[in-house]
Design a protein around this motif. Structure first.
Motif, PDB file in Angstrom:
ATOM      1  N   UNK A 167       0.807  -1.214   0.000  1.00 22.29           N
ATOM      2  CA  UNK A 167       0.000   0.000   0.000  1.00 22.29           C
ATOM      3  C   UNK A 167       0.842   1.268   0.000  1.00 22.29           C
ATOM      4  N   UNK A 168       1.929   1.266   0.769  1.00 25.27           N
ATOM      5  CA  UNK A 168       2.813   2.444   0.818  1.00 25.27           C
ATOM      6  C   UNK A 168       3.476   2.697  -0.533  1.00 25.27           C
ATOM      7  N   UNK A 169       3.908   1.633  -1.196  1.00 29.40           N
ATOM      8  CA  UNK A 169       4.502   1.785  -2.530  1.00 29.40           C
ATOM      9  C   UNK A 169       3.465   2.348  -3.501  1.00 29.40           C
ATOM     10  N   UNK A 170       2.231   1.831  -3.425  1.00 30.04           N
ATOM     11  CA  UNK A 170       1.167   2.303  -4.316  1.00 30.04           C
ATOM     12  C   UNK A 170       0.824   3.763  -4.053  1.00 30.04           C
ATOM     13  N   UNK A 171       0.737   4.151  -2.792  1.00 33.61           N
ATOM     14  CA  UNK A 171       0.433   5.544  -2.447  1.00 33.61           C
ATOM     15  C   UNK A 171       1.528   6.478  -2.960  1.00 33.61           C
ATOM     16  N   UNK A 172       2.777   6.070  -2.806  1.00 34.17           N
ATOM     17  CA  UNK A 172       3.899   6.883  -3.284  1.00 34.17           C
ATOM     18  C   UNK A 172       3.805   7.100  -4.794  1.00 34.17           C
ATOM     19  N   UNK A 173       3.513   6.028  -5.524  1.00 31.41           N
ATOM     20  CA  UNK A 173       3.424   6.162  -6.980  1.00 31.41           C
ATOM     21  C   UNK A 173       2.200   6.978  -7.388  1.00 31.41           C
ATOM     22  N   UNK A 174       1.102   6.818  -6.662  1.00 30.61           N
ATOM     23  CA  UNK A 174      -0.102   7.609  -6.946  1.00 30.61           C
ATOM     24  C   UNK A 174       0.182   9.101  -6.766  1.00 30.61           C
ATOM     25  N   UNK A 175       0.871   9.452  -5.684  1.00 27.90           N
ATOM     26  CA  UNK A 175       1.221  10.861  -5.452  1.00 27.90           C
ATOM     27  C   UNK A 175       2.110  11.400  -6.564  1.00 27.90           C
ATOM     28  N   UNK A 176       3.063  10.590  -7.000  1.00 26.73           N
ATOM     29  CA  UNK A 176       3.958  11.020  -8.084  1.00 26.73           C
ATOM     30  C   UNK A 176       3.156  11.281  -9.363  1.00 26.73           C
ATOM     31  N   UNK A 177       2.237  10.369  -9.682  1.00 27.56           N
ATOM     32  CA  UNK A 177       1.412  10.549 -10.882  1.00 27.56           C
ATOM     33  C   UNK A 177       0.526  11.786 -10.768  1.00 27.56           C
ATOM     34  N   UNK A 178      -0.022  12.006  -9.584  1.00 25.58           N
ATOM     35  CA  UNK A 178      -0.899  13.151  -9.378  1.00 25.58           C
ATOM     36  C   UNK A 178      -0.129  14.460  -9.522  1.00 25.58           C
ATOM     37  N   UNK A 179       1.016  14.544  -8.874  1.00 21.99           N
ATOM     38  CA  UNK A 179       1.805  15.777  -8.889  1.00 21.99           C
ATOM     39  C   UNK A 179       2.325  16.101 -10.286  1.00 21.99           C
ATOM     40  N   UNK A 180       2.704  15.070 -11.047  1.00 24.88           N
ATOM     41  CA  UNK A 180       3.187  15.332 -12.414  1.00 24.88           C
ATOM     42  C   UNK A 180       2.029  15.541 -13.391  1.00 24.88           C
ATOM     43  N   UNK A 181       0.864  14.940 -13.119  1.00 24.94           N
ATOM     44  CA  UNK A 181      -0.248  15.018 -14.063  1.00 24.94           C
ATOM     45  C   UNK A 181      -1.081  16.275 -13.985  1.00 24.94           C
ATOM     46  N   UNK A 182      -1.272  16.802 -12.777  1.00 20.37           N
ATOM     47  CA  UNK A 182      -2.153  17.963 -12.604  1.00 20.37           C
ATOM     48  C   UNK A 182      -1.694  19.178 -13.415  1.00 20.37           C
ATOM     49  N   UNK A 183      -0.415  19.569 -13.358  1.00 22.47           N
ATOM     50  CA  UNK A 183      -0.023  20.755 -14.142  1.00 22.47           C
ATOM     51  C   UNK A 183      -0.238  20.569 -15.643  1.00 22.47           C
ATOM     52  N   UNK A 184      -0.053  19.355 -16.127  1.00 24.46           N
ATOM     53  CA  UNK A 184      -0.168  19.118 -17.567  1.00 24.46           C
ATOM     54  C   UNK A 184      -1.632  19.070 -17.992  1.00 24.46           C
TER      55      UNK A 184
END
Length: 200
Positions: free
Chosen positions: A138-155
């Motif tokens: 779950x921690x690995x998944x949350x970390x990757x989800x945050x990375x995707x969110x932070x990189x995806x929102x500006x674009x």
């Protein structure tokens, strides 16, 4: 196409998000092509894990659920996950004007679908319901989800990275509220609607 995009988001997220923005997905397409299948992963995994593998608390006897009691719980869990994805997408759309985000409801569903994928895939850990293992996955998944969110929102939102980060943190806050709501619904269902039946 979806798998190709997801693999691309792991290796080069910014470039892949730019490609995703060019594609047009309706809300119905997001659900029928992706979300209904992704949400089934944790629901089916938890069903199998709790009825076939079982778990042990404190090193005691292994506890299992009967298949008859686990099935309605798994179905309810699946429906709650479908609702949670929709709630997150709508919350993003509702908050977008506060942060100057330029995104349609359809784009918010696209963003939610792709960023929820690691969490849904982490549901495979339910096949082996051991607390420490599930927490680590779950921690690995949350970390990757945050990375995707932070990189995806500006674009997807056509805003600066700084403003995108602020918006992402607001989305995370809403996500935590949705998680608490999912847990509360689970407790209510377990207590009154679909009580589990345990076997040893």
């Amino acid at each position: 196409m979806y798998v190709q995009h997801f693999v691309g988001l792991i290796h080069h997220p910014k470039e892949e998000w730019e490609e995703i923005v060019e594609e047009k997905y309706s809300i119905v397409q997001c659900y029928l092509r992706y979300i209904i299948w992704l949400a089934a992963i944790p629901a089916v995994s938890v069903y199998i894990g709790t009825t076939q593998v079982g778990w042990s608390l404190g090193g005691g006897d292994t506890v299992l659920l009967t298949e008859a009691s686990a099935l309605p719980i798994a179905i309810a869990f699946y429906l709650v996950l479908l609702g949670a994805v929709g709630a997150m997408a709508y919350a993003m759309y509702w908050m977008e004007h506060t942060y100057g985000v330029d995104a349609s409801l359809e784009r918010c569903f696209m963003l939610t679908t792709f960023t929820a994928t690691p969490m849904m895939l982490a549901g495979l850990a339910g096949l082996y319901p051991v607390m420490w293992f599930d927490v680590m996955v779950g921690l690995v998944a949350v970390t990757h989800t945050l990375k995707l969110l932070i990189t995806g929102v500006p674009i997807l939102g056509h805003i600066s990275e700084e403003r995108g980060f602020m918006f992402s943190m607001s989305v995370v806050t809403v996500g935590l509220c949705v998680l608490v709501a999912v847990l509360a619904i689970t407790v209510i269902l377990w207590a009154s609607v679909t009580p589990p039946v345990f076997i040893r």
